[in-house]
Design a protein around this motif. Structure first.
Motif, PDB file in Angstrom:
ATOM      1  N   ILE A  28       0.855  -1.194   0.000  1.00 38.61           N
ATOM      2  CA  ILE A  28       0.000   0.000   0.000  1.00 38.61           C
ATOM      3  C   ILE A  28       0.891   1.244   0.000  1.00 38.61           C
ATOM      4  N   GLU A  29       0.517   2.207  -0.822  1.00 40.02           N
ATOM      5  CA  GLU A  29       1.229   3.478  -0.843  1.00 40.02           C
ATOM      6  C   GLU A  29       0.223   4.575  -0.568  1.00 40.02           C
ATOM      7  N   LYS A  30       0.532   5.470   0.359  1.00 39.69           N
ATOM      8  CA  LYS A  30      -0.380   6.561   0.703  1.00 39.69           C
ATOM      9  C   LYS A  30       0.398   7.681   1.357  1.00 39.69           C
ATOM     10  N   GLY A  31      -0.184   8.849   1.321  1.00 41.77           N
ATOM     11  CA  GLY A  31       0.410   9.971   2.031  1.00 41.77           C
ATOM     12  C   GLY A  31       0.202   9.803   3.522  1.00 41.77           C
ATOM     13  N   LEU A  32       1.257   9.958   4.270  1.00 45.68           N
ATOM     14  CA  LEU A  32       1.215   9.703   5.715  1.00 45.68           C
ATOM     15  C   LEU A  32       1.012  10.973   6.529  1.00 45.68           C
ATOM     16  N   ILE A  33       0.358  10.817   7.663  1.00 43.14           N
ATOM     17  CA  ILE A  33       0.317  11.849   8.704  1.00 43.14           C
ATOM     18  C   ILE A  33       1.376  11.433   9.715  1.00 43.14           C
ATOM     19  N   LYS A 118      -3.073  24.796   5.108  1.00 47.16           N
ATOM     20  CA  LYS A 118      -4.179  24.154   4.396  1.00 47.16           C
ATOM     21  C   LYS A 118      -4.055  24.370   2.894  1.00 47.16           C
ATOM     22  N   GLU A 119      -3.687  25.586   2.517  1.00 43.24           N
ATOM     23  CA  GLU A 119      -3.509  25.911   1.092  1.00 43.24           C
ATOM     24  C   GLU A 119      -2.411  25.047   0.470  1.00 43.24           C
ATOM     25  N   LEU A 120      -1.304  24.898   1.173  1.00 46.01           N
ATOM     26  CA  LEU A 120      -0.170  24.123   0.659  1.00 46.01           C
ATOM     27  C   LEU A 120      -0.474  22.627   0.597  1.00 46.01           C
ATOM     28  N   ILE A 121      -1.223  22.141   1.572  1.00 40.95           N
ATOM     29  CA  ILE A 121      -1.574  20.709   1.606  1.00 40.95           C
ATOM     30  C   ILE A 121      -2.612  20.391   0.538  1.00 40.95           C
ATOM     31  N   ALA A 122      -3.650  21.205   0.452  1.00 40.94           N
ATOM     32  CA  ALA A 122      -4.753  20.929  -0.474  1.00 40.94           C
ATOM     33  C   ALA A 122      -4.368  21.134  -1.932  1.00 40.94           C
ATOM     34  N   GLY A 123      -3.328  21.909  -2.173  1.00 41.56           N
ATOM     35  CA  GLY A 123      -2.943  22.254  -3.537  1.00 41.56           C
ATOM     36  C   GLY A 123      -2.472  21.102  -4.405  1.00 41.56           C
ATOM     37  N   THR A 124      -2.127  19.973  -3.836  1.00 48.74           N
ATOM     38  CA  THR A 124      -1.679  18.738  -4.510  1.00 48.74           C
ATOM     39  C   THR A 124      -0.337  18.865  -5.228  1.00 48.74           C
ATOM     40  N   ASN A 125       0.271  20.044  -5.245  1.00 47.31           N
ATOM     41  CA  ASN A 125       1.598  20.178  -5.867  1.00 47.31           C
ATOM     42  C   ASN A 125       2.686  19.607  -4.975  1.00 47.31           C
ATOM     43  N   ASN A 126       2.448  19.604  -3.678  1.00 52.04           N
ATOM     44  CA  ASN A 126       3.477  19.212  -2.723  1.00 52.04           C
ATOM     45  C   ASN A 126       3.352  17.748  -2.312  1.00 52.04           C
ATOM     46  N   THR A 127       4.470  17.058  -2.368  1.00 51.41           N
ATOM     47  CA  THR A 127       4.503  15.677  -1.888  1.00 51.41           C
ATOM     48  C   THR A 127       4.514  15.650  -0.369  1.00 51.41           C
ATOM     49  N   MET A 128       5.163  16.651   0.241  1.00 50.37           N
ATOM     50  CA  MET A 128       5.245  16.712   1.699  1.00 50.37           C
ATOM     51  C   MET A 128       5.106  18.152   2.164  1.00 50.37           C
ATOM     52  N   VAL A 129       4.387  18.329   3.273  1.00 51.34           N
ATOM     53  CA  VAL A 129       4.284  19.637   3.918  1.00 51.34           C
ATOM     54  C   VAL A 129       4.631  19.453   5.386  1.00 51.34           C
ATOM     55  N   ILE A 148      -8.236  20.593  12.755  1.00 55.73           N
ATOM     56  CA  ILE A 148      -7.002  20.139  12.118  1.00 55.73           C
ATOM     57  C   ILE A 148      -7.063  18.651  11.809  1.00 55.73           C
ATOM     58  N   VAL A 149      -7.511  17.854  12.771  1.00 56.27           N
ATOM     59  CA  VAL A 149      -7.612  16.407  12.555  1.00 56.27           C
ATOM     60  C   VAL A 149      -8.612  16.112  11.444  1.00 56.27           C
ATOM     61  N   ASP A 150      -9.742  16.802  11.444  1.00 57.35           N
ATOM     62  CA  ASP A 150     -10.756  16.588  10.411  1.00 57.35           C
ATOM     63  C   ASP A 150     -10.189  16.918   9.028  1.00 57.35           C
ATOM     64  N   PHE A 151      -9.455  18.009   8.927  1.00 54.55           N
ATOM     65  CA  PHE A 151      -8.857  18.395   7.645  1.00 54.55           C
ATOM     66  C   PHE A 151      -7.852  17.341   7.173  1.00 54.55           C
ATOM     67  N   LEU A 152      -6.995  16.894   8.082  1.00 60.70           N
ATOM     68  CA  LEU A 152      -5.973  15.911   7.713  1.00 60.70           C
ATOM     69  C   LEU A 152      -6.588  14.583   7.279  1.00 60.70           C
ATOM     70  N   LEU A 153      -7.669  14.182   7.937  1.00 58.29           N
ATOM     71  CA  LEU A 153      -8.292  12.896   7.628  1.00 58.29           C
ATOM     72  C   LEU A 153      -9.211  12.934   6.409  1.00 58.29           C
ATOM     73  N   GLU A 155      -9.597  15.982   4.075  1.00 53.01           N
ATOM     74  CA  GLU A 155      -9.322  16.916   2.973  1.00 53.01           C
ATOM     75  C   GLU A 155      -7.903  16.830   2.438  1.00 53.01           C
ATOM     76  N   LYS A 156      -7.011  16.225   3.171  1.00 54.74           N
ATOM     77  CA  LYS A 156      -5.642  16.043   2.686  1.00 54.74           C
ATOM     78  C   LYS A 156      -5.662  15.134   1.467  1.00 54.74           C
ATOM     79  N   PRO A 157      -4.998  15.535   0.380  1.00 55.22           N
ATOM     80  CA  PRO A 157      -4.924  14.644  -0.780  1.00 55.22           C
ATOM     81  C   PRO A 157      -4.306  13.296  -0.401  1.00 55.22           C
ATOM     82  N   LEU A 158      -4.758  12.249  -1.062  1.00 57.55           N
ATOM     83  CA  LEU A 158      -4.383  10.883  -0.702  1.00 57.55           C
ATOM     84  C   LEU A 158      -2.878  10.665  -0.625  1.00 57.55           C
ATOM     85  N   MET A 159      -2.108  11.249  -1.550  1.00 54.96           N
ATOM     86  CA  MET A 159      -0.680  10.948  -1.626  1.00 54.96           C
ATOM     87  C   MET A 159       0.213  12.018  -0.991  1.00 54.96           C
TER      88      MET A 159
END
Length: 202
Positions: A28-33, A118-129, A148-153, A155-159
């Motif tokens: 499995i590959e996914k963006g991690l918190i 939030k802008e940097l995370i949601a923008g999908t250009n960044n692999t890591m923030v 914050i937890v709700d946004f990360l779970l 609204e954060k892009p999958l990867m």
């Protein structure tokens, strides 16, 4: 082959077989918190190590600093001077809360930094923030942990990977995270009257 060397070879083969079996199902590959917390030193340093890994792989990333606004840190200097095309750096804090002496201003700055995050995370250009020292803002309730937890779970892009640092991470954040590391304090030179030094702390 000596019996000792043979025993070692058999032991390593057994370990390799077990590792191969374990890794077979790890696909499995996914963006991690990721949360780096605890009283020990190295939370931000470890996070910046991951940022440098992203840079070395030509992966876009970003840093938002919630506390160290005016500090001329080594990590900020090297990123801004050499890797600004790959890593955007936002130092949005104004110092530790006991230095600013202005709770309303601290809350305003924390909210401003979270808005940028939030802008940097949601923008999908960044692999890591990296959200450096956000746990301090959360500890003093300058930000809403539930938001914050709700946004990360949700609204954060999958990867997209998000790294959150600072001591006293909230239980809700630890529960939501995929990877949590607690740095424990055994010895620190500050206790012996040694001040923060260039190349070590900043």
């Amino acid at each position: 082959m000596s019996s000792e060397k043979l025993q070692h070879t058999k032991k390593m083969q057994k370990i390799k077989s077990a590792r191969d079996k374990m890794m077979k199902n790890k696909n499995i590959e996914k963006g991690l918190i990721i949360v780096n917390t605890g009283k020990g030193k190295g939370k931000s340093s470890a996070a910046f190590g991951m940022i440098l890994r992203c840079i070395s792989h030509d992966m876009k990333c970003a840093v938002v600093q919630f506390i160290k606004g005016s500090w001329d840190t080594g990590e900020r200097r090297i990123i801004e001077q050499n890797f600004s095309g790959l890593c955007s750096f936002y130092a949005m804090g104004e110092g530790f809360t006991w230095e600013t002496q202005d709770k309303e201003r601290d809350i305003f700055m924390a909210e401003k930094a979270w808005s940028k995050a939030k802008e940097l995370i949601a923008g999908t250009n960044n692999t890591m923030v990296l959200l450096d020292e956000i746990n301090i803002a959360l500890r003093y309730d300058y930000l809403d942990i539930d938001e914050i937890v709700d946004f990360l779970l949700h609204e954060k892009p999958l990867m997209t990977h998000v790294v959150l640092t600072g001591r006293n991470a909230k239980d809700e954040l630890i529960e939501a995270a995929d990877l949590v590391t607690e740095m424990s304090l055994i010895k620190h030179p500050f206790r012996d009257g040694i001040k923060a030094q260039k190349g070590i702390e900043f």
